[in-house]
Design an enzyme around this catalytic site. Sequence first.
Site, PDB file in Angstrom:
ATOM      1  N   ASP A  65       0.836  -1.220   0.000  1.00  0.00           N
ATOM      2  CA  ASP A  65       0.000   0.000   0.000  1.00  0.00           C
ATOM      3  C   ASP A  65       0.862   1.258   0.000  1.00  0.00           C
ATOM      4  O   ASP A  65       1.970   1.266   0.543  1.00  0.00           O
ATOM      5  CB  ASP A  65      -0.914  -0.027   1.237  1.00  0.00           C
ATOM      6  CG  ASP A  65      -2.060   0.977   1.116  1.00  0.00           C
ATOM      7  OD1 ASP A  65      -2.389   1.389  -0.016  1.00  0.00           O
ATOM      8  OD2 ASP A  65      -2.621   1.349   2.161  1.00  0.00           O
ATOM      9  N   ASN A 123       1.168   3.439  -2.962  1.00  0.00           N
ATOM     10  CA  ASN A 123       1.639   3.876  -4.290  1.00  0.00           C
ATOM     11  C   ASN A 123       1.141   5.276  -4.649  1.00  0.00           C
ATOM     12  O   ASN A 123       1.888   6.097  -5.168  1.00  0.00           O
ATOM     13  CB  ASN A 123       1.140   2.914  -5.386  1.00  0.00           C
ATOM     14  CG  ASN A 123       1.744   1.539  -5.262  1.00  0.00           C
ATOM     15  OD1 ASN A 123       2.672   1.343  -4.495  1.00  0.00           O
ATOM     16  ND2 ASN A 123       1.214   0.587  -6.022  1.00  0.00           N
ATOM     17  N   ARG A 162       0.117   7.727  -2.675  1.00  0.00           N
ATOM     18  CA  ARG A 162       0.721   8.785  -1.855  1.00  0.00           C
ATOM     19  C   ARG A 162       2.175   9.030  -2.238  1.00  0.00           C
ATOM     20  O   ARG A 162       2.657  10.152  -2.235  1.00  0.00           O
ATOM     21  CB  ARG A 162       0.601   8.426  -0.363  1.00  0.00           C
ATOM     22  CG  ARG A 162      -0.773   8.757   0.188  1.00  0.00           C
ATOM     23  CD  ARG A 162      -1.038   8.045   1.485  1.00  0.00           C
ATOM     24  NE  ARG A 162      -1.281   6.630   1.271  1.00  0.00           N
ATOM     25  CZ  ARG A 162      -1.220   5.717   2.233  1.00  0.00           C
ATOM     26  NH1 ARG A 162      -0.898   6.069   3.453  1.00  0.00           N
ATOM     27  NH2 ARG A 162      -1.485   4.453   1.958  1.00  0.00           N
ATOM     28  N   HIS A 189       2.121   3.262  -9.080  1.00  0.00           N
ATOM     29  CA  HIS A 189       1.865   1.842  -9.354  1.00  0.00           C
ATOM     30  C   HIS A 189       2.994   1.245 -10.207  1.00  0.00           C
ATOM     31  O   HIS A 189       3.422   0.120  -9.989  1.00  0.00           O
ATOM     32  CB  HIS A 189       0.526   1.662 -10.086  1.00  0.00           C
ATOM     33  CG  HIS A 189      -0.670   2.093  -9.275  1.00  0.00           C
ATOM     34  ND1 HIS A 189      -0.799   1.800  -7.940  1.00  0.00           N
ATOM     35  CD2 HIS A 189      -1.785   2.790  -9.616  1.00  0.00           C
ATOM     36  CE1 HIS A 189      -1.949   2.309  -7.490  1.00  0.00           C
ATOM     37  NE2 HIS A 189      -2.558   2.915  -8.488  1.00  0.00           N
ATOM     38  N   TRP A 197     -12.331  -2.124  -7.242  1.00  0.00           N
ATOM     39  CA  TRP A 197     -13.160  -1.748  -8.402  1.00  0.00           C
ATOM     40  C   TRP A 197     -13.856  -0.418  -8.161  1.00  0.00           C
ATOM     41  O   TRP A 197     -14.344   0.217  -9.089  1.00  0.00           O
ATOM     42  CB  TRP A 197     -14.229  -2.817  -8.691  1.00  0.00           C
ATOM     43  CG  TRP A 197     -13.680  -4.145  -9.076  1.00  0.00           C
ATOM     44  CD1 TRP A 197     -13.607  -5.241  -8.277  1.00  0.00           C
ATOM     45  CD2 TRP A 197     -13.128  -4.541 -10.342  1.00  0.00           C
ATOM     46  NE1 TRP A 197     -13.041  -6.293  -8.959  1.00  0.00           N
ATOM     47  CE2 TRP A 197     -12.744  -5.893 -10.236  1.00  0.00           C
ATOM     48  CE3 TRP A 197     -12.917  -3.882 -11.571  1.00  0.00           C
ATOM     49  CZ2 TRP A 197     -12.160  -6.601 -11.285  1.00  0.00           C
ATOM     50  CZ3 TRP A 197     -12.340  -4.589 -12.611  1.00  0.00           C
ATOM     51  CH2 TRP A 197     -11.973  -5.926 -12.470  1.00  0.00           C
ATOM     52  N   LEU A 209      10.446 -20.810  -5.035  1.00  0.00           N
ATOM     53  CA  LEU A 209       9.437 -19.950  -4.410  1.00  0.00           C
ATOM     54  C   LEU A 209       8.085 -20.067  -5.126  1.00  0.00           C
ATOM     55  O   LEU A 209       8.040 -20.127  -6.356  1.00  0.00           O
ATOM     56  CB  LEU A 209       9.938 -18.497  -4.500  1.00  0.00           C
ATOM     57  CG  LEU A 209       8.989 -17.401  -4.023  1.00  0.00           C
ATOM     58  CD1 LEU A 209       8.923 -17.375  -2.501  1.00  0.00           C
ATOM     59  CD2 LEU A 209       9.449 -16.026  -4.529  1.00  0.00           C
ATOM     60  N   ARG A 255       2.272  -4.907   6.052  1.00  0.00           N
ATOM     61  CA  ARG A 255       1.514  -3.883   5.334  1.00  0.00           C
ATOM     62  C   ARG A 255       2.329  -2.602   5.314  1.00  0.00           C
ATOM     63  O   ARG A 255       2.687  -2.074   6.367  1.00  0.00           O
ATOM     64  CB  ARG A 255       0.152  -3.609   5.971  1.00  0.00           C
ATOM     65  CG  ARG A 255      -0.604  -2.549   5.145  1.00  0.00           C
ATOM     66  CD  ARG A 255      -2.018  -2.289   5.590  1.00  0.00           C
ATOM     67  NE  ARG A 255      -2.676  -1.403   4.621  1.00  0.00           N
ATOM     68  CZ  ARG A 255      -3.947  -1.478   4.251  1.00  0.00           C
ATOM     69  NH1 ARG A 255      -4.720  -2.396   4.781  1.00  0.00           N
ATOM     70  NH2 ARG A 255      -4.445  -0.636   3.364  1.00  0.00           N
ATOM     71  N   GLU A 286       2.064 -13.355  12.355  1.00  0.00           N
ATOM     72  CA  GLU A 286       2.682 -12.185  12.986  1.00  0.00           C
ATOM     73  C   GLU A 286       2.453 -10.975  12.088  1.00  0.00           C
ATOM     74  O   GLU A 286       2.759 -11.019  10.886  1.00  0.00           O
ATOM     75  CB  GLU A 286       4.189 -12.409  13.174  1.00  0.00           C
ATOM     76  CG  GLU A 286       4.523 -13.561  14.105  1.00  0.00           C
ATOM     77  CD  GLU A 286       3.980 -13.349  15.517  1.00  0.00           C
ATOM     78  OE1 GLU A 286       3.915 -12.198  15.981  1.00  0.00           O
ATOM     79  OE2 GLU A 286       3.619 -14.361  16.154  1.00  0.00           O
TER      80      GLU A 286
END
Length: 255
Positions: A30, A32, A34, A47, A79, A141, A195, A214
Amino acid sequence: MKFFPKSSKSSTQAIPESAEIPQHIAVIMDGNGRWARKRFLPRVSGHKRGVEIVRDLVKQCAQMDVKFLTLFAFSSENWRRPDDEVSFLMGLFIEALKREVIKLHDNNIRLVLIGDRSRFNADLVAQIESSEQLTANNTGLTLSIAANYGGRWDILQATNKMIKELPAKQGVFTEEDMAPYLSMHYAPEPDLFIRTGGEKRVSNFLLWQLAYTELYFTDTLWPDFDSKAFTAAISSYKQRERRFGRTSEQLTAGN
Ligand code: IPE
Ligand code: IPE
Ligand code: MG
């Protein structure tokens, strides 16, 4: 449906092993918009820069031998954004898939998309399917991209499938019955949730799967989330005591 090996058990049913390095990291990328606004740039340039950070993070996780990295790219609520931003994000997603899939494959990375694909255009669905097929047997991965994903959607779609496919249970189900129908059935529950961007919420991400994860929140905006910022998240994780309901004393006694 692809074949996936059975994942580890549910954290509420059996106590999972805790490793030094998180085996599964889930990230809400989160901030992008700002990041761009601070530079007097359009939101979309945030983005774009965000995709570059994804590439670096994937590389680092592969090097650290993290087994699962799950990234929230577009929520079922995104959306609601202006049409032009939504179309830009869809375009960026398909471009990034096209450009990166060979590199992912060369690095033995398996790509999986979780989320409701029914709202995507045919081009994007085809690109997702071919990328998943190409990388399906890779053993390094596992990179899961959550797109048009919502935690409530996930629980509901799993519940509906389970009810339909297990009529003999007569409406009485266990966690084990539910597990194979959830989007992330192929992975253990996340050890670490990150986050970026300063908000302290889960925004309808992996609601079921985050039961004992965690949580790590940082003010760093996603396009600034470099390897130093990632290392700080890992260091914080290493200091956590994962009790899963037990007492600290039980842990030190080795129970
Ligand atoms: C995260 O950045 C990217 C997506 C949700 C697709 P944002 O676009 O939410 O950036 P902010 O939160 O407005 O800064
Ligand atoms: C969460 O970010 C979704 C993604 C990063 C894809 P948002 O920016 O959409 O979250 P809210 O709306 O601030 O909770
Ligand atoms: Mg945001």
